[in-house]
Design a protein around this motif. Sequence first.
Motif, mmCIF file in Angstrom:
data_model
loop_
_atom_site.group_PDB
_atom_site.id
_atom_site.type_symbol
_atom_site.label_atom_id
_atom_site.label_comp_id
_atom_site.label_asym_id
_atom_site.label_seq_id
_atom_site.Cartn_x
_atom_site.Cartn_y
_atom_site.Cartn_z
ATOM 1 N N PRO A 1 40.270 37.899 20.207
ATOM 2 C CA PRO A 1 41.107 36.708 20.028
ATOM 3 C C PRO A 1 41.062 36.126 18.620
ATOM 4 C CG PRO A 1 39.976 36.593 22.140
ATOM 5 C CD PRO A 1 39.421 37.789 21.416
ATOM 6 N N ASP A 2 39.956 36.303 17.900
ATOM 7 C CA ASP A 2 39.871 35.775 16.528
ATOM 8 C C ASP A 2 40.497 36.715 15.502
ATOM 9 O OD1 ASP A 2 38.041 37.847 16.270
ATOM 10 O OD2 ASP A 2 36.302 36.571 15.882
ATOM 11 N N GLY A 3 41.076 37.851 15.962
ATOM 12 C CA GLY A 3 41.756 38.784 15.060
ATOM 13 C C GLY A 3 40.890 39.898 14.531
ATOM 14 N N SER A 4 39.587 39.844 14.777
ATOM 15 C CA SER A 4 38.700 40.912 14.311
ATOM 16 C C SER A 4 38.718 42.080 15.281
ATOM 17 C CB SER A 4 37.274 40.381 14.147
ATOM 18 O OG SER A 4 36.748 39.965 15.393
ATOM 19 N N LEU A 5 38.228 43.231 14.820
ATOM 20 C CA LEU A 5 38.200 44.441 15.643
ATOM 21 C C LEU A 5 36.834 44.614 16.289
ATOM 22 C CD1 LEU A 5 40.054 47.015 13.344
ATOM 23 C CD2 LEU A 5 41.012 45.469 15.063
ATOM 24 N N ALA A 6 36.812 45.285 17.428
ATOM 25 C CA ALA A 6 35.561 45.546 18.132
ATOM 26 C C ALA A 6 35.670 46.853 18.887
ATOM 27 C CB ALA A 6 35.240 44.407 19.094
ATOM 28 N N ILE A 7 34.516 47.432 19.213
ATOM 29 C CA ILE A 7 34.422 48.647 20.025
ATOM 30 C C ILE A 7 33.661 48.300 21.293
ATOM 31 C CG2 ILE A 7 33.496 50.994 20.167
ATOM 32 C CD1 ILE A 7 33.563 51.042 17.073
ATOM 33 N N ASP A 8 34.156 48.765 22.421
ATOM 34 C CA ASP A 8 33.427 48.589 23.670
ATOM 35 C C ASP A 8 33.851 49.687 24.639
ATOM 36 O OD1 ASP A 8 31.651 47.543 25.506
ATOM 37 O OD2 ASP A 8 32.454 45.500 25.421
ATOM 38 N N THR A 9 33.115 49.808 25.730
ATOM 39 C CA THR A 9 33.430 50.817 26.744
ATOM 40 C C THR A 9 33.641 50.156 28.096
ATOM 41 O OG1 THR A 9 31.119 51.236 27.359
ATOM 42 C CG2 THR A 9 32.019 52.511 25.514
ATOM 43 N N THR A 10 34.322 50.884 28.983
ATOM 44 C CA THR A 10 34.526 50.408 30.354
ATOM 45 C C THR A 10 34.274 51.566 31.311
ATOM 46 O OG1 THR A 10 36.902 50.929 30.235
ATOM 47 C CG2 THR A 10 36.237 48.661 29.721
ATOM 48 N N PRO A 11 33.858 51.265 32.522
ATOM 49 C CA PRO A 11 33.638 52.322 33.504
ATOM 50 C C PRO A 11 34.944 52.738 34.176
ATOM 51 C CG PRO A 11 33.089 50.221 34.477
ATOM 52 C CD PRO A 11 33.443 49.942 33.044
ATOM 53 N N ASN A 12 34.950 53.954 34.671
ATOM 54 C CA ASN A 12 36.049 54.455 35.507
ATOM 55 C C ASN A 12 37.400 54.250 34.833
ATOM 56 O OD1 ASN A 12 34.140 55.221 37.534
ATOM 57 N ND2 ASN A 12 34.001 53.065 38.097
ATOM 58 N N GLN A 13 38.357 53.560 35.492
ATOM 59 C CA GLN A 13 39.667 53.330 34.881
ATOM 60 C C GLN A 13 39.877 51.863 34.518
ATOM 61 O OE1 GLN A 13 41.492 55.596 33.776
ATOM 62 N NE2 GLN A 13 40.774 57.421 34.849
ATOM 63 N N ASP A 14 38.805 51.112 34.362
ATOM 64 C CA ASP A 14 38.922 49.739 33.885
ATOM 65 C C ASP A 14 39.349 49.740 32.421
ATOM 66 O OD1 ASP A 14 38.066 49.005 36.364
ATOM 67 O OD2 ASP A 14 36.152 48.142 35.706
ATOM 68 N N ASN A 15 39.926 48.627 31.986
ATOM 69 C CA ASN A 15 40.281 48.488 30.571
ATOM 70 C C ASN A 15 40.146 47.029 30.156
ATOM 71 O OD1 ASN A 15 42.894 47.057 30.842
ATOM 72 N ND2 ASN A 15 43.604 48.966 31.778
ATOM 73 N N PRO A 16 40.143 46.738 28.856
ATOM 74 C CA PRO A 16 39.916 45.364 28.393
ATOM 75 C C PRO A 16 41.017 44.376 28.745
ATOM 76 C CG PRO A 16 39.396 46.944 26.658
ATOM 77 C CD PRO A 16 40.101 47.707 27.738
ATOM 78 N N LEU A 17 42.178 44.843 29.200
ATOM 79 C CA LEU A 17 43.250 43.925 29.592
ATOM 80 C C LEU A 17 42.974 43.281 30.942
ATOM 81 C CD1 LEU A 17 46.339 46.086 28.584
ATOM 82 C CD2 LEU A 17 45.460 44.078 27.372
ATOM 83 N N MET A 18 42.107 43.874 31.728
ATOM 84 C CA MET A 18 41.795 43.359 33.063
ATOM 85 C C MET A 18 40.822 42.193 32.973
ATOM 86 S SD MET A 18 41.131 46.940 35.089
ATOM 87 C CE MET A 18 42.391 48.195 35.252
ATOM 88 N N ASP A 19 41.073 41.154 33.747
ATOM 89 C CA ASP A 19 40.097 40.072 33.862
ATOM 90 C C ASP A 19 38.819 40.632 34.462
ATOM 91 O OD1 ASP A 19 41.868 38.239 32.840
ATOM 92 O OD2 ASP A 19 42.421 37.369 34.778
ATOM 93 N N GLY A 20 37.728 40.574 33.689
ATOM 94 C CA GLY A 20 36.461 41.113 34.153
ATOM 95 C C GLY A 20 36.302 42.600 33.941
ATOM 96 N N GLY A 21 37.240 43.226 33.236
ATOM 97 C CA GLY A 21 37.191 44.674 33.068
ATOM 98 C C GLY A 21 36.328 45.151 31.923
ATOM 99 N N CYS A 22 36.020 44.252 30.976
ATOM 100 C CA CYS A 22 35.283 44.661 29.778
ATOM 101 C C CYS A 22 34.445 43.483 29.294
ATOM 102 C CB CYS A 22 36.277 45.096 28.697
ATOM 103 S SG CYS A 22 35.525 45.722 27.168
ATOM 104 N N GLU A 23 33.261 43.769 28.796
ATOM 105 C CA GLU A 23 32.399 42.691 28.306
ATOM 106 C C GLU A 23 33.010 41.993 27.097
ATOM 107 O OE1 GLU A 23 28.426 43.903 27.565
ATOM 108 O OE2 GLU A 23 28.061 44.594 29.633
#
Length: 284
Positions: A206-228
Amino acid sequence: ELAGSSYAREVDMAPVRVLTLGLFVFGASGLQMPKNLAAGVSRADASVSRGVAPRVGRRGMLAGVMGALIASPAFAEYTLPDLPYPYEALEPHIDAATMRFHHDKHHATYVANVNKALAGKPEKSLLELQKDAISAGPGVRNSGGGHYNHALFWEEMGPASGKGPSGELAKKIDEAFGSFDKFKEEFSAKAAGRFGSGWCWLGVKPDGSLAIDTTPNQDNPLMDGGCETKMVPILGLDVWEHAYYLKYQNRRPEYISAWFNVVDWDKVGKFYSDYGAKGKGVPF
């Protein structure tokens, strides 16, 4: 005592509205209306023009109702997108056999299953579906997520170009990770370290910076609760074994290294500038 009242006229005209909707469907779909029904319609039209409520038989009403049901489905099914390049286009880094069954079998299964999970429910775009996918249940979470993730995956790749990121995205990568090489090191380590099946993502916070993270199975960062990490994904790597096992077997790090050769950084740059930098998910 209701004769001649506005209520009586409203009831008498209801079949006309149903029949009119049916006629529209017949015309839009290119179906030929039965002659006896067409004749009845002509009489109905003439009656309406004289201010006389027409009588419509059961057959006409049934045709109208069925036409309305056909024309107005509650849910428009998702479809499997074509690959934007031939199966062999990513050789030797990702083999044609893997691309063929990954796209034609695995992705197709996600599409079929999310359509089953959503049958009869209100229509949403694939992007809109992601936000509440987890609370919607495993059918939407797993298959709706799988459909979106793979749609992004195919588009972010292309025949090997040997290029890295450029423009504003390159600057953001340098700001967040120090250099492109350091970004690749961190991304590769997190992708290799993702236990079991899942995805590794580059996203915009949200602050415009980039980040790397992983999700299990077919979750993705667009999902509420899908990514830390709360972020909009602009690049994702599938680390399920079906994405690489035919060629690389258990050598996931080798697959990750090879994958960087087929990332289309021009496309990822557009995902960043057109969507991620604006806080919007990439639509598919």
